[in-house]
Every structure is written in C-alpha cells, then in structure tokens.
Design an enzyme around this catalytic site. Structure first.
Site, PDB file in Angstrom:
ATOM      1  CD1 TRP A 102      39.786  38.926  45.915  1.00 35.34           C
ATOM      2  CD2 TRP A 102      41.915  39.558  45.633  1.00 35.34           C
ATOM      3  NE1 TRP A 102      39.812  40.272  45.639  1.00 35.34           N
ATOM      4  CE2 TRP A 102      41.094  40.687  45.469  1.00 35.34           C
ATOM      5  CE3 TRP A 102      43.302  39.706  45.500  1.00 35.34           C
ATOM      6  CZ2 TRP A 102      41.600  41.945  45.174  1.00 35.34           C
ATOM      7  CZ3 TRP A 102      43.810  40.967  45.210  1.00 35.34           C
ATOM      8  CH2 TRP A 102      42.969  42.064  45.057  1.00 35.34           C
ATOM      9  CG  ASP A 172      42.064  35.371  51.417  1.00 33.12           C
ATOM     10  OD1 ASP A 172      41.699  36.122  52.340  1.00 33.12           O
ATOM     11  OD2 ASP A 172      42.375  35.787  50.284  1.00 33.12           O
ATOM     12  CE  LYS A 196      38.772  42.908  51.344  1.00 29.84           C
ATOM     13  NZ  LYS A 196      38.633  43.986  50.395  1.00 29.84           N
TER      14      LYS A 196
HETATM   15  N1  PMP Z   1      41.876  38.232  49.439  1.00 29.72           N
HETATM   16  C1  PMP Z   1      40.615  38.706  49.340  1.00 29.72           C
HETATM   17  C2  PMP Z   1      39.472  37.772  49.510  1.00 29.72           C
HETATM   18  C3  PMP Z   1      40.403  40.070  49.086  1.00 29.72           C
HETATM   19  O1  PMP Z   1      39.169  40.539  48.979  1.00 29.72           O
HETATM   20  C4  PMP Z   1      41.524  40.930  48.939  1.00 29.72           C
HETATM   21  C5  PMP Z   1      41.384  42.420  48.715  1.00 29.72           C
HETATM   22  N2  PMP Z   1      40.251  42.889  48.198  1.00 29.72           N
HETATM   23  C6  PMP Z   1      42.802  40.386  49.028  1.00 29.72           C
HETATM   24  C7  PMP Z   1      42.941  39.041  49.301  1.00 29.72           C
HETATM   25  C8  PMP Z   1      44.029  41.235  48.873  1.00 29.72           C
HETATM   26  O2  PMP Z   1      44.160  41.990  50.028  1.00 29.72           O
HETATM   27  P1  PMP Z   1      45.286  43.088  50.236  1.00 29.72           P
HETATM   28  O3  PMP Z   1      44.936  44.251  49.391  1.00 29.72           O
HETATM   29  O4  PMP Z   1      45.217  43.369  51.718  1.00 29.72           O
HETATM   30  O5  PMP Z   1      46.604  42.488  49.857  1.00 29.72           O
END
Ligand code: PMP
Length: 361
Positions: A102, A172, A196
């Site tokens: 991510w 993030d 989450k």
């Molecule tokens: N950042 C992190 C730390 C994540 O765990 C995730 C999804 N697992 C995301 C970003 C992406 O999130 P989204 O699916 O809401 O775009």
C-alpha cells in the site's frame, strides 16, 4: 447470535456485534422516523445529527484540537494515494516511506502527479520491518513525508511517530486507526478507509490540519479538493450516508469501552496471546515480521510446509473461523485482529494452533 463465526478477515473486517445489532434495530425505521436512514435526504436534520455526532465522536476519540477537521470522502484509501499529492504536493518534492504494497501504491500515484522520492524501502527483506525511531532521514524542504502506520499485508506496524521537524507528516492509517491512542497533533493529515477498524467499506475518513487546506490548488475538481470538501463539511455532494452512520456507531461503541487507551489494552492482549503462541512453538509457527516491527492488527505467520498451512486453514474453517489464509504475496497465514475481533476469537485460534501443533509437528 449463535451462528456468528470468528472473523479474521483483513478487510472489510469484523465489526463489533453491538454495532451490528444497533444497525439492525435502526435499519427499517430509524429512531421512529418511519423510514430508513438509507432512504432519507442527506440534507435533513435527522441525518445532520448523525453526521455531526460521528465527527464529534471521532474527534473525541482521537483528541483532535480545533486545528483539525474530519472529512468524509469516497474512493477508498486508494483514492487518497492520488488526492494527497493533488492537493498538497505543489511544485515541491514529497518523501515516501515504502514499507509494503500500500505504501508503494501511495508513492507510485504521487509520481504520476508530481515529484516524489522514496527515502526508505523495506522490499529487500520482504517488507518484514519498518524503520525504527530516528532511522529516517527526511530531506529538508520536503513537501511532506508520507508513511503507512500499519502494513496490512505484511503485518508490520510503526510503534513510534516519525520525527519530521517542520515537514508536514501524512499517514495512511487505514488498518490501525482507532486501535490505540495517537498524538494527532503530530500529523498534518491522516487518512483511513473505514473498512477495518472504523466501519464498513464505502467511506474514507480524512483528518486534516486546517492550515493545510490553504495549499489545495483552486484548479482541481471540486469533489477531489480537501478545501472544498472541508468547506462544505463533507456535504458538497451526497455522502455515503449509511457507512458514515455505521462509523458513528463504532465511534460511540469505542467511547463506551473507555476510549482508545482501553481499546489498545484489549488489542495488546489479543496480539500478545498470538505472538507468544508463535514464539513458544519451537519454530513450528514462524512470524513474518521482525519482532521490533510486529503489528497488533495483522499477525502474519507461516507453518513448516504449504501442505500444513492448507490443512490448518481447512481445520480453522471447520472450527468456525474465517479469513486466515495469508495474502498471496506473502503466503502463510494472517490473523487480522481488528477492534471488532473479540478476545474469545483469538483464544479459539490459539487453542487450535496448539492442538494442531501437538498433532502435526
Ligand atoms: N492502505 C492500507 C494500509 C490498506 O490496508 C488498504 C486496503 N487493504 C488500502 C490502503 C487500500 O484501501 P481501499 O481498498 O479502501 O482503497
């Protein structure tokens, strides 16, 4: 509620049962209004109250001062990978800490928008750790520093907040927001997909220090602009009404538990239980994350062979557990133990791990 499984999904993840039950109660006839919140206008006072109470409860939980604003946006956390640089990068260079998939996503989106440099990358070690306090060298005059506090896939987590001096710090926090107290005053911007620890998918929470709004260029599309969205209290267009209502219920629930100190104490107990089982297994279970970087939210581990891992997952499903298979890029197993996962679920998992080792080691 006897047929609920132990849900270890990495996201969308388990929600606290009292929250689901409250939503069930409110679903068809919201507080005697004769209609569902999903059918009501986002301009009606009934929704206004839900919206503003949610913002105020999140602010309370995180101890936000008046310098900060809570904004709700769509597009998932991933949209923020692009919106952060679109709004805040300008002509400068942003610094990125790449500690997982991510984090890489955030960096690559920033490179499409403007100038960004990676100042740390843990890829060579399979992203099994995060930098320790004092380890990062943030180039002077960086537009901002971006990092990911918890790496959902690899099961690593920052235990400290990086020191950046005057450089705005952006995080993030998708997979560990509201799991522990944080000093929010250290951040210029925090974002998190709700699915989450905060609620269902469909809304992203952005917490922005108000002075940063002045950096948002006037020319960007209005629903992408933090300044426009904040200026309209996230009601520029139709917000995700139901997910925001659910986030509000979760925030209320966490306040009822005693706030984030109390929540963190429960989360620490769950994580300790799992990591001590791994550490006391004479190497049968092996943690992916380096000890100093272990996540309290996503516990990643392997068994001696792929066959044993598959057998363990199959047994866990039979025993009423879900979501333990690891992410395809790491393999092994991953137990996501977000706020909504009760201690009893972790106790059940640990009991199965010990029993499985006794039979199969
Ligand atoms: N950042 C992190 C730390 C994540 O765990 C995730 C999804 N697992 C995301 C970003 C992406 O999130 P989204 O699916 O809401 O775009």
């Amino acid at each position: 509620m006897t047929n609920r499984v132990h849900n270890f999904s990495a996201g969308p993840g388990a929600l606290p049962l009292p929250v689901l039950e409250q939503a069930q109660q409110d679903l068809v006839d919201f507080k005697g209004s004769g209609l569902s919140l999903m059918e009501s206008s986002h301009r009606w006072p009934m929704y206004d109250e839900v919206h503003n109470q949610c913002i105020s409860d999140i602010s309370n939980l995180l101890g936000l001062s008046d310098d900060y604003q809570v904004v709700f946006m769509g597009g998932g956390a991933r949209a923020q990978f692009a919106l952060v640089p679109m709004n805040l990068l300008g002509d400068g260079t942003a610094a990125y800490v790449t500690t997982g998939r991510w984090a890489e996503g955030g960096y690559s989106e920033a490179c499409k928008i403007g100038k960004a440099v990676e100042i740390y990358n843990s890829g060579e070690s399979g992203h099994n750790h995060v930098p320790q306090a004092g380890e990062l060298n943030v180039p002077r005059d960086s537009a901002y520093l971006h990092y990911t506090s918890n790496n959902t896939i690899y099961g690593t987590q920052f235990r400290h907040i990086p020191e950046t001096g005057d450089t705005p710090l952006i995080c993030d926090m998708s997979s560990d927001i509201l799991s522990r107290p944080i000093d929010a005053s250290r951040f210029a911007l925090i974002y998190a997909g709700a699915q989450k620890n905060m609620g269902p998918s469909g809304v992203t929470c952005v917490i922005i220090r108000k002075d940063m709004l002045e950096r948002c260029p006037a020319g960007i599309p209005e629903t992408f602009s933090y300044k426009n969205m904040a200026g309209k209290n996230s009601l520029l267009n139709t917000p995700p009404v139901f997910p925001i209502y659910m986030v509000g219920l979760v925030a209320r629930h966490l306040l009822g538990l005693g706030g984030l100190e109390a929540v963190a104490a429960i989360n620490d107990r769950k994580a300790d239980l799992l990591y001590s089982t791994i550490d006391n297994s004479s190497g049968f279970f092996r943690g992916h994350a380096r000890r100093d970087s272990r996540s309290c939210m996503n516990v990643t581990f392997t068994l001696p062979t792929n066959e044993l891992e598959a057998a363990f997952v199959a047994e866990s499903e039979e025993a009423g557990m879900r979501g333990l298979k690891g992410h395809r890029s790491v393999g092994g197993l991953r137990a996501s133990i977000y706020n909504g996962v009760p201690l009893a679920a972790v106790e059940a998992l640990v009991a199965l791990m010990k029993d499985f080792q006794d039979r199969r080691a």
